[in-house]
Scaffold this motif. Structure first.
Motif, PDB file in Angstrom:
ATOM      1  N   THR A  75       0.712  -1.258  -0.052  1.00 17.86           N
ATOM      2  CA  THR A  75      -0.053   0.035   0.122  1.00 17.86           C
ATOM      3  C   THR A  75       0.741   1.139  -0.126  1.00 17.86           C
ATOM      4  O   THR A  75       1.784   1.349   0.985  1.00 17.86           O
ATOM      5  CB  THR A  75      -0.830   0.010   1.214  1.00 17.86           C
ATOM      6  N   GLU A  77       2.119   4.841   0.710  1.00 18.25           N
ATOM      7  CA  GLU A  77       1.906   6.100   1.618  1.00 18.25           C
ATOM      8  C   GLU A  77       3.270   6.881   1.343  1.00 18.25           C
ATOM      9  O   GLU A  77       4.054   6.733   2.290  1.00 18.25           O
ATOM     10  CB  GLU A  77       1.607   5.513   2.892  1.00 18.25           C
ATOM     11  N   MET A  79       5.710   9.515   1.744  1.00 15.49           N
ATOM     12  CA  MET A  79       5.733  10.611   2.528  1.00 15.49           C
ATOM     13  C   MET A  79       7.077  11.444   2.326  1.00 15.49           C
ATOM     14  O   MET A  79       7.466  12.286   2.969  1.00 15.49           O
ATOM     15  CB  MET A  79       5.709  10.074   4.092  1.00 15.49           C
ATOM     16  N   THR A 138      -0.682   8.021  -3.647  1.00 14.36           N
ATOM     17  CA  THR A 138      -0.841   7.432  -2.323  1.00 14.36           C
ATOM     18  C   THR A 138      -2.261   6.831  -2.144  1.00 14.36           C
ATOM     19  O   THR A 138      -3.092   7.472  -2.760  1.00 14.36           O
ATOM     20  CB  THR A 138      -0.671   8.464  -1.176  1.00 14.36           C
ATOM     21  N   GLY A 139      -2.218   5.843  -1.570  1.00 16.02           N
ATOM     22  CA  GLY A 139      -3.650   4.992  -1.445  1.00 16.02           C
ATOM     23  C   GLY A 139      -3.564   3.783  -2.461  1.00 16.02           C
ATOM     24  O   GLY A 139      -4.465   2.818  -2.301  1.00 16.02           O
ATOM     25  N   GLY A 162       5.566   3.483   2.333  1.00 16.35           N
ATOM     26  CA  GLY A 162       4.363   2.636   2.155  1.00 16.35           C
ATOM     27  C   GLY A 162       4.404   1.349   3.337  1.00 16.35           C
ATOM     28  O   GLY A 162       5.346   1.630   4.051  1.00 16.35           O
TER      29      GLY A 162
END
Length: 168
Positions: A75, A77, A79, A138-139, A162
Motif C-alpha cells: 500500500t 503512502e 511521505m 498514495t492510497g 508505504g
C-alpha cells in the motif's frame, strides 16, 4: 529474481533488468550473453556477485532462495518529498529490485511491471516538457510475489513510502 550459477569455470548471473546492474557488472568485467544466459564472470567474483544480489534484490543468489516465494500487497503512502520511491522523472519505478511500473517505449502510456497487479489505484503518467513523470499515487495498492528472503529488504525500501501486508 537473481540466481548465481557456478559451472564450467565461470559464474553466471541470471537476473531481471535493473538499472544499476550494467555499470556494476561491467566494473567486474562481466559480459552480457543474452536474456536466457545472463551475465558471465570469472570465478573469483562469486562473493562479490552474491553481495550485489543482496544489494539490488535482497537475495543471496541461490536458486533455492528464489523458489521460496510469498505474495505481498504493498500500500503506497509516499511521505518523502526529497527522495520519493513512487514518483520518477523519465524512469521506471522499482521497489526492491522489481519493476513496479513503467512507460511503454512506443507511446506514452503507464503500465504495471511484470507480475504486478494493481488492486487500487494505478500508475499515472504526466508530461513535463519533453519528459514524463511516472507516479503511483498514495492510497494505491498492488500485489506481487517476492522471494521470502527478500521481505526484509523490500520492507526497508518501503520505509516512509508505504507498507507491506503478507498474503501467505
Amino acid at each position: 529474481m537473481a540466481v548465481v550459477t557456478v559451472a564450467d569455470g565461470r559464474i553466471t548471473l541470471t537476473a531481471p533488468f535493473h538499472p544499476d546492474l550494467s555499470p556494476i557488472a561491467y566494473g567486474l568485467r562481466g559480459r552480457f550473453l543474452g536474456k536466457d544466459v545472463g551475465w558471465a564472470f570469472v570465478p573469483e567474483h562469486e562473493a562479490r556477485l552474491r553481495e550485489i544480489c543482496m544489494h539490488l534484490w535482497g537475495v543471496d543468489g541461490r536458486a533455492e532462495s528464489m523458489a521460496d516465494t510469498t505474495s505481498i500487497i504493498v500500500t503506497v503512502e509516499e511521505m518523502s518529498i526529497g527522495n520519493p520511491v513512487f514518483r520518477k522523472f523519465n524512469a521506471d519505478i522499482y521497489l526492491g529490485g522489481c519493476q513496479i511500473a513503467g512507460v511503454l517505449k512506443t507511446r506514452p502510456v503507464a503500465r504495471p511491471g511484470k507480475g504486478v497487479r494493481f488492486l487500487a489505484g494505478k500508475p499515472v503518467l504526466s508530461r513535463d516538457g519533453l519528459g514524463v513523470w511516472l507516479s503511483i499515487p498514495t492510497g494505491a495498492a498492488f500485489s506481487l510475489n517476492v522471494p521470502r528472503m527478500a521481505l526484509p529488504f523490500v520492507a526497508s525500501c518501503l520505509a516512509g513510502h508505504g507498507h507491506i501486508t503478507q498474503v501467505d
